[in-house]
Motif scaffolding. Sequence first.
Motif, PDB file in Angstrom:
ATOM      1  N   ARG A 110       0.827  -1.199   0.000  1.00  0.00           N
ATOM      2  CA  ARG A 110       0.000   0.000   0.000  1.00  0.00           C
ATOM      3  C   ARG A 110       0.866   1.257   0.000  1.00  0.00           C
ATOM      4  O   ARG A 110       0.578   2.225  -0.697  1.00  0.00           O
ATOM      5  N   HIS A 111       1.908   1.252   0.825  1.00  0.00           N
ATOM      6  CA  HIS A 111       2.707   2.464   1.011  1.00  0.00           C
ATOM      7  C   HIS A 111       3.437   2.875  -0.263  1.00  0.00           C
ATOM      8  O   HIS A 111       3.790   4.048  -0.422  1.00  0.00           O
ATOM      9  N   GLU A 112       3.657   1.939  -1.180  1.00  0.00           N
ATOM     10  CA  GLU A 112       4.405   2.270  -2.383  1.00  0.00           C
ATOM     11  C   GLU A 112       3.563   2.969  -3.445  1.00  0.00           C
ATOM     12  O   GLU A 112       4.109   3.535  -4.380  1.00  0.00           O
ATOM     13  N   PHE A 113       2.251   2.949  -3.303  1.00  0.00           N
ATOM     14  CA  PHE A 113       1.407   3.689  -4.236  1.00  0.00           C
ATOM     15  C   PHE A 113       1.450   5.170  -3.891  1.00  0.00           C
ATOM     16  O   PHE A 113       1.293   5.554  -2.729  1.00  0.00           O
ATOM     17  N   ASP A 114       1.663   6.017  -4.904  1.00  0.00           N
ATOM     18  CA  ASP A 114       1.682   7.460  -4.678  1.00  0.00           C
ATOM     19  C   ASP A 114       0.387   8.117  -5.133  1.00  0.00           C
ATOM     20  O   ASP A 114       0.317   9.341  -5.274  1.00  0.00           O
ATOM     21  N   GLU A 115      -0.622   7.315  -5.409  1.00  0.00           N
ATOM     22  CA  GLU A 115      -1.966   7.797  -5.694  1.00  0.00           C
ATOM     23  C   GLU A 115      -2.938   6.693  -5.299  1.00  0.00           C
ATOM     24  O   GLU A 115      -2.527   5.570  -5.018  1.00  0.00           O
ATOM     25  N   ASP A 116      -4.210   7.025  -5.268  1.00  0.00           N
ATOM     26  CA  ASP A 116      -5.205   6.048  -4.876  1.00  0.00           C
ATOM     27  C   ASP A 116      -5.127   4.827  -5.784  1.00  0.00           C
ATOM     28  O   ASP A 116      -4.748   4.914  -6.954  1.00  0.00           O
ATOM     29  N   PHE A 117      -5.512   3.664  -5.255  1.00  0.00           N
ATOM     30  CA  PHE A 117      -5.345   2.407  -5.985  1.00  0.00           C
ATOM     31  C   PHE A 117      -6.564   1.526  -5.779  1.00  0.00           C
ATOM     32  O   PHE A 117      -7.482   1.845  -5.011  1.00  0.00           O
ATOM     33  N   GLY A 118      -6.586   0.388  -6.454  1.00  0.00           N
ATOM     34  CA  GLY A 118      -7.686  -0.552  -6.294  1.00  0.00           C
ATOM     35  C   GLY A 118      -8.993   0.011  -6.828  1.00  0.00           C
ATOM     36  O   GLY A 118      -9.023   0.853  -7.733  1.00  0.00           O
ATOM     37  N   LEU A 119     -10.107  -0.430  -6.252  1.00  0.00           N
ATOM     38  CA  LEU A 119     -11.422  -0.013  -6.738  1.00  0.00           C
ATOM     39  C   LEU A 119     -11.645   1.482  -6.551  1.00  0.00           C
ATOM     40  O   LEU A 119     -12.210   2.153  -7.426  1.00  0.00           O
ATOM     41  N   SER A 120     -11.210   2.026  -5.431  1.00  0.00           N
ATOM     42  CA  SER A 120     -11.369   3.460  -5.205  1.00  0.00           C
ATOM     43  C   SER A 120     -10.519   4.273  -6.174  1.00  0.00           C
ATOM     44  O   SER A 120     -10.933   5.338  -6.642  1.00  0.00           O
ATOM     45  N   GLY A 121      -9.344   3.756  -6.497  1.00  0.00           N
ATOM     46  CA  GLY A 121      -8.466   4.456  -7.433  1.00  0.00           C
ATOM     47  C   GLY A 121      -9.047   4.508  -8.829  1.00  0.00           C
ATOM     48  O   GLY A 121      -9.052   5.558  -9.478  1.00  0.00           O
ATOM     49  N   ILE A 122      -9.548   3.370  -9.309  1.00  0.00           N
ATOM     50  CA  ILE A 122     -10.092   3.372 -10.668  1.00  0.00           C
ATOM     51  C   ILE A 122     -11.389   4.165 -10.746  1.00  0.00           C
ATOM     52  O   ILE A 122     -11.706   4.743 -11.793  1.00  0.00           O
ATOM     53  N   ALA A 123     -12.143   4.235  -9.646  1.00  0.00           N
ATOM     54  CA  ALA A 123     -13.362   5.044  -9.645  1.00  0.00           C
ATOM     55  C   ALA A 123     -13.045   6.507  -9.940  1.00  0.00           C
ATOM     56  O   ALA A 123     -13.828   7.203 -10.584  1.00  0.00           O
ATOM     57  N   THR A 152      -9.281  -2.354 -18.294  1.00  0.00           N
ATOM     58  CA  THR A 152      -8.209  -3.155 -18.891  1.00  0.00           C
ATOM     59  C   THR A 152      -6.874  -2.431 -18.810  1.00  0.00           C
ATOM     60  O   THR A 152      -5.851  -3.014 -18.413  1.00  0.00           O
ATOM     61  N   ALA A 153      -6.878  -1.158 -19.184  1.00  0.00           N
ATOM     62  CA  ALA A 153      -5.633  -0.386 -19.177  1.00  0.00           C
ATOM     63  C   ALA A 153      -5.083  -0.235 -17.767  1.00  0.00           C
ATOM     64  O   ALA A 153      -3.878  -0.391 -17.531  1.00  0.00           O
ATOM     65  N   MET A 154      -5.965   0.051 -16.798  1.00  0.00           N
ATOM     66  CA  MET A 154      -5.505   0.242 -15.431  1.00  0.00           C
ATOM     67  C   MET A 154      -5.018  -1.067 -14.815  1.00  0.00           C
ATOM     68  O   MET A 154      -4.086  -1.069 -14.005  1.00  0.00           O
ATOM     69  N   ALA A 189     -13.690  -7.944 -12.407  1.00  0.00           N
ATOM     70  CA  ALA A 189     -12.855  -9.075 -11.976  1.00  0.00           C
ATOM     71  C   ALA A 189     -12.357  -9.869 -13.179  1.00  0.00           C
ATOM     72  O   ALA A 189     -11.180 -10.266 -13.233  1.00  0.00           O
ATOM     73  N   GLU A 190     -13.218 -10.102 -14.152  1.00  0.00           N
ATOM     74  CA  GLU A 190     -12.818 -10.852 -15.350  1.00  0.00           C
ATOM     75  C   GLU A 190     -11.725 -10.111 -16.114  1.00  0.00           C
ATOM     76  O   GLU A 190     -10.730 -10.712 -16.550  1.00  0.00           O
ATOM     77  N   LEU A 191     -11.904  -8.813 -16.290  1.00  0.00           N
ATOM     78  CA  LEU A 191     -10.921  -8.023 -17.034  1.00  0.00           C
ATOM     79  C   LEU A 191      -9.581  -7.997 -16.319  1.00  0.00           C
ATOM     80  O   LEU A 191      -8.521  -8.040 -16.957  1.00  0.00           O
ATOM     81  N   CYS A 192      -9.602  -7.936 -14.978  1.00  0.00           N
ATOM     82  CA  CYS A 192      -8.351  -7.947 -14.215  1.00  0.00           C
ATOM     83  C   CYS A 192      -7.676  -9.318 -14.288  1.00  0.00           C
ATOM     84  O   CYS A 192      -6.464  -9.415 -14.504  1.00  0.00           O
ATOM     85  N   ALA A 193      -8.465 -10.377 -14.100  1.00  0.00           N
ATOM     86  CA  ALA A 193      -7.899 -11.727 -14.094  1.00  0.00           C
ATOM     87  C   ALA A 193      -7.266 -12.056 -15.441  1.00  0.00           C
ATOM     88  O   ALA A 193      -6.258 -12.766 -15.509  1.00  0.00           O
ATOM     89  N   ASP A 194      -7.836 -11.523 -16.520  1.00  0.00           N
ATOM     90  CA  ASP A 194      -7.274 -11.771 -17.854  1.00  0.00           C
ATOM     91  C   ASP A 194      -5.918 -11.107 -18.024  1.00  0.00           C
ATOM     92  O   ASP A 194      -5.179 -11.458 -18.940  1.00  0.00           O
ATOM     93  N   ARG A 195      -5.603 -10.140 -17.159  1.00  0.00           N
ATOM     94  CA  ARG A 195      -4.323  -9.427 -17.276  1.00  0.00           C
ATOM     95  C   ARG A 195      -3.282  -9.986 -16.329  1.00  0.00           C
ATOM     96  O   ARG A 195      -2.165  -9.481 -16.265  1.00  0.00           O
TER      97      ARG A 195
END
Length: 312
Positions: A95-108, A129-131, A189-195
């Motif tokens: 978590r600490h290595e992210f310099d901006e929001d991440f995960g579901l809140s980040g992509i929102a 897909t890109a994220m 979830a499908e789009l992430c798992a494919d990556r």
Amino acid sequence: MSSVTDRRDLSPRTVYDLTVGELHTFYVGTVGDYSRNIVVHNCLNIVGDEGIGGAHTLGDGECRGDVAQVCRQGALEKVCRLHLLPRIELMMMSRHEFDEDFGLSGIAGKFQYPHVPLDDAAAAAALVTAMAEERDGTYGIWLLKDVRRLLASPLPDDVIVRLWLAVTATHFDPTRHGMSGRDWMERIAELCADRVPQGDHAAVPDLPEPVIDEGLTKSVLEQVRGVGPMLAEAAVTTSHAVPLADIVAPLEKVIAEVDADLGFRLFLRALKAYFVRISAVRQESLLALGERFGYNRDVVDEGCLNVWPELD
């Protein structure tokens, strides 16, 4: 380290050394009721630096241990799952290595023009897909974990939909495209798992233990209830999005019933999405709470919190 204990009563047991090629440091997180993230210094040339023989990096094709899955892209290790005691997962980013929001809140936070034209389903899928491929796929792993956490929860679909609309300021409504809230989470979830590297779904780490620390949960709920009336008002009086009522209760449900970590990040995202005015004192309390979760300060603020010092 708080103490060192000599356990002479333990029987001899086999232990393993693990060196990861071309990484100076990495994080090891234990999985279980007492999970912790530990930063590990990685010596790339033990023989040369320490004078100890028999060491090999994963790049040399050897690893001392029961390695269940090693995902590679180039020379860097993305995820390495080891079945030792306790079972651990090795990830490139904490978590600490992210310099901006991440995960579901980040992509929102990305669901806004020009990233995604209003209610464009194809553009929404393309953004996910890109994220998911960002930061060598690490972003996708965190996003997948957040989504799986919601899907594994007992939250009803209408709560998940309202939660999503709240953190995106109603910019993308999955129900307008024939999807329920859970359908949309499944699609993410499908789009992430494919990556996942090499398309190997088994390489995706298991769900981390949710944050069940009662003190942290209580602190997050206190923040939500302190700003909740202003957030609720902003969501129904906004001039830049479709008015949305009752957005505070879904956030409280995630925090109290699912995961305080995810709930706190979604709460911060909603504050940013609706430009809710907060005091400088409130900002500092949010930053301090983020530190307790192990966030970089930039994850909490991102320069997007609407801070009004005169409110103090």
